[in-house]
Enzyme design. Sequence first.
Site, PDB file in Angstrom:
ATOM      1  N   ALA A 293     -41.357 -27.152  15.836  1.00 59.71           N
ATOM      2  CA  ALA A 293     -42.399 -28.015  15.294  1.00 59.71           C
ATOM      3  C   ALA A 293     -43.814 -27.492  15.493  1.00 59.71           C
ATOM      4  CB  ALA A 293     -42.301 -29.405  15.920  1.00 59.71           C
ATOM      5  N   ALA A 294     -44.101 -26.808  16.601  1.00 64.47           N
ATOM      6  CA  ALA A 294     -45.479 -26.420  16.920  1.00 64.47           C
ATOM      7  C   ALA A 294     -46.052 -25.523  15.822  1.00 64.47           C
ATOM      8  CB  ALA A 294     -45.503 -25.696  18.263  1.00 64.47           C
ATOM      9  N   LYS A 298     -46.103 -29.016   9.661  1.00 63.02           N
ATOM     10  CA  LYS A 298     -44.977 -29.544   8.874  1.00 63.02           C
ATOM     11  C   LYS A 298     -44.529 -30.905   9.406  1.00 63.02           C
ATOM     12  CE  LYS A 298     -43.288 -24.914   7.817  1.00 63.02           C
ATOM     13  NZ  LYS A 298     -44.269 -24.190   8.658  1.00 63.02           N
ATOM     14  N   ASP A 361     -37.698 -24.348  10.638  1.00 64.22           N
ATOM     15  CA  ASP A 361     -38.596 -23.237  10.320  1.00 64.22           C
ATOM     16  C   ASP A 361     -38.420 -22.213  11.431  1.00 64.22           C
ATOM     17  OD1 ASP A 361     -40.523 -21.704   9.112  1.00 64.22           O
ATOM     18  OD2 ASP A 361     -42.192 -22.755  10.044  1.00 64.22           O
ATOM     19  N   CYS A 418     -40.971 -17.287   7.477  1.00 64.69           N
ATOM     20  CA  CYS A 418     -42.180 -16.672   6.915  1.00 64.69           C
ATOM     21  C   CYS A 418     -41.999 -15.158   6.834  1.00 64.69           C
ATOM     22  CB  CYS A 418     -43.411 -17.019   7.751  1.00 64.69           C
ATOM     23  SG  CYS A 418     -43.265 -16.576   9.488  1.00 64.69           S
TER      24      CYS A 418
END
Length: 606
Positions: A293-294, A298, A361, A418
Amino acid sequence: EEVKVKRGKVVKKKAKAESSSEEESSDDDEDDDKKGFTDDNAAWLKPKEKKKSQLMSSDEDDDDDDDEFGGNDDDDDDEEELLEVERQARLVDAEMEAEAEEAEEEMRRTISQHTSIFHLPTAEELEEDENRVVPPSELRGRIDSILEVLADFKTRRETDRSRTEYVDQLTSDIAELHGYLPELVEYFMTMFGPSETVEFVDASDKPRPLVVRTNTLKTRRKDLASALMKRGVQLDPLAPWSKVGLKIIESPVPVGATPEYLSGQYMLQSAASMCPVMALAPQPKERVLDMSAAPGGKTSYIAQLMRNTGVVVANDLKAERQKATVANMHRLGVRNTIACTHDGRKLGQKFKNNFDRILLDAPCSGLGVISRDPSVKVQRTIADVKKTQHLQKELLLSAIDALNHKSKTGGVMVYSTCSVSVFENEEVVNYALQKRDIKIVDAELDFGKPGFTRYQQKRFHPSVALTKRFYPHVHNMDGFYVAKIKKLSNRRPEDSLTAEEQQEEAVASEVNEKSDRKEDVKTDRKDKEGKPRKDKDGKPKVYANPQQQAKRKLKKRKGNVVEKKEKAKKSKVHSVPPSAKQPQKKQRMNAKMTKPRRQKNAENGM
């Protein structure tokens, strides 16, 4: 003297006569000018002043003017007398002539370029270049020349040079010009090709546009845009696919320090990082997990789409990074989020079948965000990429285990990175397809390129094409990858087979591999004398192929397995010792009666 006087008088009379005649002619001309035309059109038709001046002027004056100014003004007068249509036609003709000349020059240039042969530097020349600093202009020119040769390799190449030599020289020049590791450039060449690799590397060095996301929990995009424009910020809507994004063109003030930012009206977030949340599409009153999350970009977007309802679990491995997440949640006014620090690889066991939607992510090599972190060019190697691939596989399987496939609204997760490498994207998703009962669904994003279904000698599942890829040289966004996955059940492919069946399949695969390596056995084998061998009945023997023999062995083994199972069942029944029961006495029956004889008791007889 008298004669001279008479002559002077005669000359004076002639001069007076000539002057009077000139005055009369000028008066007549003025009268004609005043009168105009003498026909019926005199009411509306008037002569031009230029024509009158031309009529008034004499030929001698024209000659004098030509002598003085060295030219004639007839052309200028003709141009002025032309109509507007004729003027435009002349301009068009001039433009056509200029274009024809440019086309001829370009054709000559292209012919010279295509017919000329580019000289590839030899090993000795490259050794000499090592001792000097090669200017970037020379490297750029060599790269362009090699690309032209590769585009028409048959006609432009040198006869004694191969294609691999040109490609190797191109990779070394790109690595030297842009400061990459050579192995990274080679990897990009296998993914994109020569020309697209140059475009990708050039675009990765350019900064991406600054983008902010409107926090609809506190304001609207229209109001935020008007507030920022009052502060002198030039901005535009991000794209038709986003309703909350704003692209900052120019700002006289720091965008991250405005009162609107500090009050939580917007969040600095790249355009590519919005795509995974849009693909996840969380609904209100759901349970959502963000495994990495960090710093909370998002996560806050998920809470925004859920309208501050339901529960969002924001997890990250490091507690230091979660400080930024908590701070952003407070600033943006998010109230439905829980921050925690767990190992993502163990969340599948702790929260099994617990969440409606999950966003992963995953940590990656960062090959798609080189513009923000140029150190990736030198620090990342292919070995590092493969290490992150192993971690991503573990996190993805854990996320699938934590997903609830029975959810009425969800049962969906999104995997994103990414990075643009195939190792971290398609290979990881294809691995999850083999290990869990899932399927890939459409990400519902109108833009982006489809994922790879093949890479070199590897072949992936056809549904991997439903995933989306984003490139800096195509979409002017960070390099990103998004895959949307739906969980079908908790079943695993390994659970459907028993240990014995797995062993049988392994043996069968080994036998098949051995049989494939060997040549097919001939059905008409011959003995030493060259005659075909015969069986007991005198018929020629027919030998089966190794594959048929392997099938027969499998059938026998399966039969043995079934027998073993039956024996095991019987042994389970007889393994417990029978309970000790007293033997029952047979009841005596009368010969004439079917009822048993009554036994006489001693008590009744007394």
